[in-house]
Motif scaffolding. Sequence first.
Motif, mmCIF file in Angstrom:
data_model
loop_
_atom_site.group_PDB
_atom_site.id
_atom_site.type_symbol
_atom_site.label_atom_id
_atom_site.label_comp_id
_atom_site.label_asym_id
_atom_site.label_seq_id
_atom_site.Cartn_x
_atom_site.Cartn_y
_atom_site.Cartn_z
ATOM 1 N N THR A 268 -28.631 6.429 -6.432
ATOM 2 C CA THR A 268 -29.165 7.402 -5.458
ATOM 3 C C THR A 268 -28.223 7.616 -4.278
ATOM 4 O O THR A 268 -28.274 8.650 -3.623
ATOM 5 N N THR A 275 -25.275 12.447 -11.307
ATOM 6 C CA THR A 275 -26.316 11.405 -11.348
ATOM 7 C C THR A 275 -27.642 12.041 -11.770
ATOM 8 O O THR A 275 -28.512 11.371 -12.325
ATOM 9 N N ARG A 276 -27.779 13.349 -11.520
ATOM 10 C CA ARG A 276 -29.034 14.027 -11.854
ATOM 11 C C ARG A 276 -29.243 14.155 -13.364
ATOM 12 O O ARG A 276 -30.308 14.583 -13.823
ATOM 13 N N GLU A 279 -32.310 12.449 -14.438
ATOM 14 C CA GLU A 279 -33.588 13.190 -14.304
ATOM 15 C C GLU A 279 -33.911 13.923 -15.605
ATOM 16 O O GLU A 279 -35.066 14.082 -15.973
#
Length: 427
Positions: A268, A275-276, A279
């Motif tokens: 984060t 990094t998403r 998701e």
Amino acid sequence: MQTLALPKLSRAQGDITIPGSKSLSNRILLLAALCSGKTTVSNLLDSDDIRHMLTALKQLGVSYQLSEDRTECIVDGLNGPLASGQIETLFLGNAGTAMRPLAAALCIGSGEFELTGEDRMFERPIGDLITAMQPLGIDVEYLKDPGFPPLKIKAKQLTAKPISIDGSISSQFLTAVLMAAPLLKQEITIEVEGELVSKPYIDITLNVMKQFGVEVDNQNYQRFVLDGKQQYRSPGSILVEGDASSASYFLAAGAIGGGPVKVHGTGTASVQGDTRFAEVLEKMGATVTWSENWIEVSAKGPLKAVDLDLNHIPDAAMTIAVAALFAEGTTTIRNIYNWRVKETDRIEAMATELRKLGATVDDGHDYISVTPPASVKGAAIDTYNDHRIAMCFSLAAFATDGVVINDPGCTAKTFPDYFERFSQITE
Ligand SMILES: O=C(O)C1=C[C@@H](OP(=O)(O)O)[C@@H](O)[C@H](O)C1
Ligand SMILES: C=C(OP(=O)(O)O)C(=O)O
């Protein structure tokens, strides 16, 4: 040609620390070269793209000391633009993060330069960057096809003028202008025309510039204003985060092969948009646990198909196209036209190779849809000298034996020991 036959995999589990980010490594090296002072860069990526940047900087008179394993580098900043007393030919392989930023920075330096690379680089556009900088008075000649490398640059004194740049093919053009702009030492306004693609990479650029002492007024990604007084200053030392695009293969392995797979080096607190990717795995039904600098993924039953615009994570999105083989239903990845102008035409290549495994694939101008077959077939996967095709198709080994990766060495662009590391968390 070398080939790698992958054993059928049934499980993924374990911890892995990923190597440094390509996008951060090359930005940091360039700004460390331009700034005043000495910068100690740690966790630098050692891969072809970074070697091209390092070699070019050395040719341009930048002095640095690399550790034996090439992951720590102390750079002596030039405190000003890049220069050369002779015509310097810089070979930049197929590294977009070297070609585009160096082209812009060298226009504001002194001397004459030829920027060249691998054959595929001659098919990767740069025209929108050069056109955007024309009002400043740059002198750039296309040595082969107009709008594409190789280029000849005669650096000269430039005058800041408001410029506008087309952001619809690559965010790297805007990144290049932003990073070069402080060298003008005059206020400049950059207006973005068209839809800006791959937006999170601009956040990486602004973040690194800020760490080197230059703040940019970002007006909603439409307009960027730099005042003329700021100059790059060394932050002293700087740590390169783990590469979030490289993380995607391991995280997907956790979602497909049971997990948990914990990837250290990005989380984060990361500045990288990729990094998403985690998701997306969450939307597909995987369990994702986040911390500041690690992400852990495990499976929670079979994956589900998704239909998503993944323009913001163009590199990691390729991993979703292969993860789609393990998802119930048809997975569609949208708004990815610029896959076609990267290491290869990635929409075409991914469609071709997924079909070899038995998937039903629908591909169009800017999307790809993947429906898995009842049973995935073994196949020899062509990799088109594209590191990401080699890496993401390693996941197909969870579906079948008989997956062979042709030319696995092409991962050297960003992840030389990828297959060794992949085998450490899979069985
Ligand atoms: O700025 C960067 O570091 C990058 C930007 C993206 O390119 P585009 O902006 O061309 O999509 C990405 O695909 C590339 O791997 C790295
Ligand atoms: C598009 C990529 O590379 P480049 O930095 O050369 O654009 C990539 O690494 O997927």
